[in-house]
Design an enzyme around this catalytic site. Structure first.
Site, mmCIF file in Angstrom:
data_model
loop_
_atom_site.group_PDB
_atom_site.id
_atom_site.type_symbol
_atom_site.label_atom_id
_atom_site.label_comp_id
_atom_site.label_asym_id
_atom_site.label_seq_id
_atom_site.Cartn_x
_atom_site.Cartn_y
_atom_site.Cartn_z
ATOM 1 N N LYS A 1 -23.413 -67.736 -46.450
ATOM 2 C CA LYS A 1 -22.678 -66.459 -46.376
ATOM 3 C C LYS A 1 -22.175 -66.110 -47.774
ATOM 4 C CE LYS A 1 -18.826 -64.453 -43.729
ATOM 5 N NZ LYS A 1 -17.767 -64.765 -42.743
ATOM 6 N N SER B 1 -17.574 -61.770 -38.989
ATOM 7 C CA SER B 1 -18.033 -61.256 -40.256
ATOM 8 C C SER B 1 -19.240 -62.020 -40.813
ATOM 9 C CB SER B 1 -16.900 -61.270 -41.287
ATOM 10 O OG SER B 1 -16.460 -62.579 -41.523
ATOM 11 N N SER C 1 -15.033 -65.256 -36.913
ATOM 12 C CA SER C 1 -16.206 -64.840 -37.689
ATOM 13 C C SER C 1 -17.391 -65.781 -37.683
ATOM 14 C CB SER C 1 -15.803 -64.561 -39.136
ATOM 15 O OG SER C 1 -14.972 -63.420 -39.174
#
Lengths: 464, 71
Positions: free
Chosen positions: A81, A159, A183
């Site tokens: 990420k 997210s 997330s």
């Protein structure tokens, strides 16, 4: 390479490397190609780390040939990420103001995967600033809304949208996500993959964008609970550069124990769920009932949402104070992200401290409860994913956007793993979550693994 | 304590006025309404927290530990 390589778990890929059916370089080139070609279709890719990947894969191959075997992750490609610093490439935090910014060091988690011989093939999309500015709809990053590989008209979740989409679509065997509040679990559930949020303090946060110092966690997202255990074993451990990390070893191998677990069922956790989510959860309970002792449990009474919100807003407000007051927040993608963070600047210190004081009592009460069980189960989310142009508030009940346990588990830093357990509206995945007492990842993963021995949801993949 | 310092509504109105003046292009009626709702929710949250009993022995963990009683 055969298309089946796209959806093989880490343990199987490792076996095939050692049997000679594939090599790290071949595997890396395969996933570089898939991620580069298909990642943009899901808005999952920020940067392909091609040169680094090929170098790491070549080193892995040479080491394995020379008899130096670093373990199951040796030669396995993965994505990170884009909150996680990786030297030589941009680390954008999903935010337009930072799209060209680079750090000259690796985050600890990336260093640890390097030591384990894993190969970084790409930086994966994230909601801008980890979703912490208050976004209310999926188009909240300069990479665009995360698209769900099961149905690209629907959201991947956030997210960690890039990791969720990339693993679900077979663009990387596993990825690193992060969770402050939902997330990892949300995109794992929405995309039908496995995601583990470790105990706070288990994994170093050094080199990761902070959203909330005392709520942020980094964890693996992969195809199986077993993979999550393998990856966590490489990530976990004390790091002097993150003083909140603890010296508690974590080791993982396929558990001998596959039955006889004591599992709590969170009472009322499916009450506000979409009917298909509730139905799938009930079906999962029937499977669990064949090898676990199930008992209803209720959370202790604390204002978990209020505690988590106050801590998050105060800490994020401090972390991003200059970014907000300078006006640069106005450059973010989601319109609501450009003004909502100003509210963080007026959280009184006494409210923050009160939240911390209540938190400590809540942590003790939750661990006291959860330590009686190998895991406590609930639906991972109350709905399937919404459309990519849909405001969350139109399909997620207020304050129950996750499940009641979501605030509690993040307030207390408890570990949780989401695994797929069926499909709901519009052909989209649903998930079941196994939450445990602090530092009980071995137990929750064992129950989740045993569940996956008896089900095949984790072996279903979208047509990509 | 009384007066604007203790009044979250006054604080909210001050913030909204500041934002409207500083960022007129970014802060229209819809944004103002949304932020007003958020600030109201923040005030309600704070009230909920204050309703919870605490005494002087309840200290915060300034550096959070998942198991606060372990070294």
């Amino acid at each position: 390479m055969s298309p089946e390589f796209a959806f093989l778990p880490v343990r199987e890929l490792a076996r095939r490397i050692r049997s000679g059916e594939t090599r790290p370089l071949e595997l890396t080139e395969y996933f570089l190609d898939r991620l580069g070609r298909l990642g943009p279709a899901y808005n999952a890719l920020v940067t392909l780390t091609r040169e680094r990947a090929l170098r790491e894969a070549a080193e892995a191959e040479a080491e394995l040939r020379a008899g130096r075997d670093r373990g199951l992750l040796h030669g396995i490609p993965y994505g990170a990420k884009d909150l996680l610093a990786a030297a030589g490439y941009p680390t954008t935090w999903g935010a337009a103001p930072f799209r060209d910014r680079e750090f000259d060091y690796d985050a600890t988690v990336i260093s640890r995967l390097r030591e384990a011989g894993a190969v970084l093939v790409g930086k994966l999309a994230t909601v801008e600033l980890a979703g912490g500015m208050g976004y209310t709809q999926p188009n909240a990053a300069f990479t665009g809304p995360g698209k769900n590989p099961w149905n690209p008209e629907f959201w991947s979740g956030g997210s960690s949208n890039g990791p969720g989409s990339a693993v679900a679509a077979g663009l990387v065997p596993f990825a690193l996500g992060t969770e402050t509040w939902g997330s990892i679990i949300t995109p794992s559930a929405f995309c039908g993959v496995c995601g583990l949020r470790p105990t706070y303090g288990r994994v170093s946060r050094f080199g990761a964008m902070p959203l909330s110092w005392s709520l942020d966690k980094i964890g693996p997202m992969g195809l199986t609970a077993d993979d999550c255990g393998i990856i966590l074993a490489a990530l976990a451990g004390r790091d002097p550069r993150d003083p909140t990390t603890v010296d508690r070893p974590f080791r993982w191998d396929l558990p001998d124990r596959t039955e006889g677990f004591r599992v709590g069922v969170l009472k009322g956790s499916a009450e506000n769920a979409q009917p298909e989510v509730a139905r799938n959860f009930e079906a999962s309970l029937r499977v669990l009932g064949t090898f676990c002792r199930l008992e209803d449990v209720e959370l202790p009474e604390f204002p978990f949402n209020e505690i988590a919100s106050t801590i998050l807003f105060a800490e994020a407000g401090s972390i991003f104070e200059e970014f907000i007051t300078s006006g640069r927040v106005g450059e973010l993608t989601a319109p609501e992200d450009r003004y909502r963070p100003y509210a963080y600047l007026v959280v009184p210190a006494r409210d923050y401290l009160r939240a911390l004081r209540l938190r400590k009592k809540a942590v003790r009460a939750l661990n006291d409860l959860f330590s009686r069980y190998d895991a406590v189960v609930s639906p991972s989310r109350l709905t399937v994913a919404g459309r990519i142009d849909q405001d969350f508030r139109t399909y997620m009940p207020p304050r129950t956007a996750g499940v009641p346990i979501s605030a509690a588990e993040n307030v207390a830093g408890l570990p949780g793993v989401s695994v797929p357990n069926g499909f709901g509206q519009n052909g989209l995945p649903t998930g079941i979550q196994f939450t445990g007492a602090a530092f009980s990842e071995d137990r929750i993963l064992a129950v989740a693994h045993a569940y996956q021995l008896r089900t095949d949801w984790h072996r279903r993949h979208p047509a990509v | 304590m009384t007066g604007p310092l203790a009044d979250p509504k006054a604080r909210a109105e001050q913030l909204l006025a500041l934002l409207k003046a500083a960022f007129p292009d970014r802060f229209g009626p819809e944004a103002e309404a949304d932020l007003r709702t958020r600030l109201q929710a923040d005030a309600e949250r704070a009230a909920q927290l204050r309703a919870q009993p605490l005494d002087f022995t309840d200290e915060p963990d300034v550096v959070f530990r998942a198991l606060p009683d372990e070294p």
